[in-house]
Design a protein around this motif. Structure first.
Motif, PDB file in Angstrom:
ATOM      1  N   LEU A 286      -9.305   4.744  -0.164  1.00  0.00           N
ATOM      2  CA  LEU A 286      -9.547   3.311  -0.352  1.00  0.00           C
ATOM      3  C   LEU A 286      -8.556   2.709  -1.336  1.00  0.00           C
ATOM      4  N   GLU A 287      -8.257   3.448  -2.390  1.00  0.00           N
ATOM      5  CA  GLU A 287      -7.294   2.965  -3.385  1.00  0.00           C
ATOM      6  C   GLU A 287      -5.935   2.705  -2.750  1.00  0.00           C
ATOM      7  N   LYS A 288      -5.494   3.601  -1.881  1.00  0.00           N
ATOM      8  CA  LYS A 288      -4.205   3.416  -1.199  1.00  0.00           C
ATOM      9  C   LYS A 288      -4.239   2.197  -0.275  1.00  0.00           C
ATOM     10  N   LYS A 289      -5.358   1.997   0.422  1.00  0.00           N
ATOM     11  CA  LYS A 289      -5.470   0.830   1.302  1.00  0.00           C
ATOM     12  C   LYS A 289      -5.470  -0.462   0.487  1.00  0.00           C
ATOM     13  N   ILE A 290      -6.173  -0.441  -0.634  1.00  0.00           N
ATOM     14  CA  ILE A 290      -6.209  -1.625  -1.501  1.00  0.00           C
ATOM     15  C   ILE A 290      -4.811  -1.925  -2.025  1.00  0.00           C
ATOM     16  N   GLU A 291      -4.083  -0.887  -2.430  1.00  0.00           N
ATOM     17  CA  GLU A 291      -2.703  -1.081  -2.898  1.00  0.00           C
ATOM     18  C   GLU A 291      -1.846  -1.704  -1.809  1.00  0.00           C
ATOM     19  N   TRP A 292      -2.057  -1.302  -0.556  1.00  0.00           N
ATOM     20  CA  TRP A 292      -1.285  -1.866   0.554  1.00  0.00           C
ATOM     21  C   TRP A 292      -1.585  -3.360   0.709  1.00  0.00           C
ATOM     22  N   TYR A 293      -2.858  -3.732   0.643  1.00  0.00           N
ATOM     23  CA  TYR A 293      -3.212  -5.150   0.734  1.00  0.00           C
ATOM     24  C   TYR A 293      -2.634  -5.931  -0.441  1.00  0.00           C
ATOM     25  N   GLU A 294      -2.681  -5.353  -1.622  1.00  0.00           N
ATOM     26  CA  GLU A 294      -2.089  -6.013  -2.798  1.00  0.00           C
ATOM     27  C   GLU A 294      -0.593  -6.227  -2.582  1.00  0.00           C
ATOM     28  N   HIS A 295       0.065  -5.221  -2.035  1.00  0.00           N
ATOM     29  CA  HIS A 295       1.500  -5.344  -1.750  1.00  0.00           C
ATOM     30  C   HIS A 295       1.762  -6.484  -0.768  1.00  0.00           C
ATOM     31  N   LEU A 296       0.938  -6.562   0.259  1.00  0.00           N
ATOM     32  CA  LEU A 296       1.113  -7.645   1.237  1.00  0.00           C
ATOM     33  C   LEU A 296       0.931  -9.011   0.598  1.00  0.00           C
ATOM     34  N   LEU A 297      -0.045  -9.114  -0.276  1.00  0.00           N
ATOM     35  CA  LEU A 297      -0.323 -10.401  -0.912  1.00  0.00           C
ATOM     36  C   LEU A 297       0.732 -10.770  -1.946  1.00  0.00           C
TER      37      LEU A 297
END
Length: 126
Positions: free
Chosen positions: A80-91
């Motif tokens: 989940l942490e990796k997925k959240i980091e990916w969304y943060e990167h996109l934003l």
């Protein structure tokens, strides 16, 4: 390994058998004990492709010392942490130059993941 012992002692689960090993999969994790040398492999099955990956050294220690459920929670929290980091990167990046609706959708997905991650963390923190 405590995780394997947990599974062997749990009457509610079924450990599967092949010619060469015994294995079990749940919560995005596969654990397999080989007959020939007794080694135990623990794999993360939550990948974007059909390949399973070894858990990290830190996660493996949790399986060895704290058991099956704690290990599975650690793997899930890290995924989940990796997925959240990916969304943060996109934003944070200029990668998304799309309308506000797309950014809003990404924020909603990120927030859902954050909420789920926080609920999992409650199980592993005193």
């Amino acid at each position: 390994m405590k995780a394997w012992q947990d599974l062997e002692n749990d009457s509610h689960i079924s450990i599967y058998r092949t010619r060469l090993s015994e294995w079990y999969v749940d919560m995005g994790v596969k654990i397999e004990k080989f007959d020939d040398d007794g080694r135990i492999e623990v794999k993360n099955t939550m990948s974007p492709n059909e390949k399973f990956y070894d858990v990290s050294d830190e996660e493996r220690l949790i399986f060895e010392n704290d058991g099956w459920k704690a290990g599975c929670l650690a793997v899930n929290i890290n995924v989940l942490e990796k997925k959240i980091e990916w969304y943060e990167h996109l934003l944070d990046s200029n990668y998304i130059s799309s309308p506000d609706a797309m950014q809003k959708k990404i924020k909603i997905n990120r927030d859902k993941l954050l909420d789920y991650q926080q609920r999992l963390v409650k199980f592993v923190t005193p």
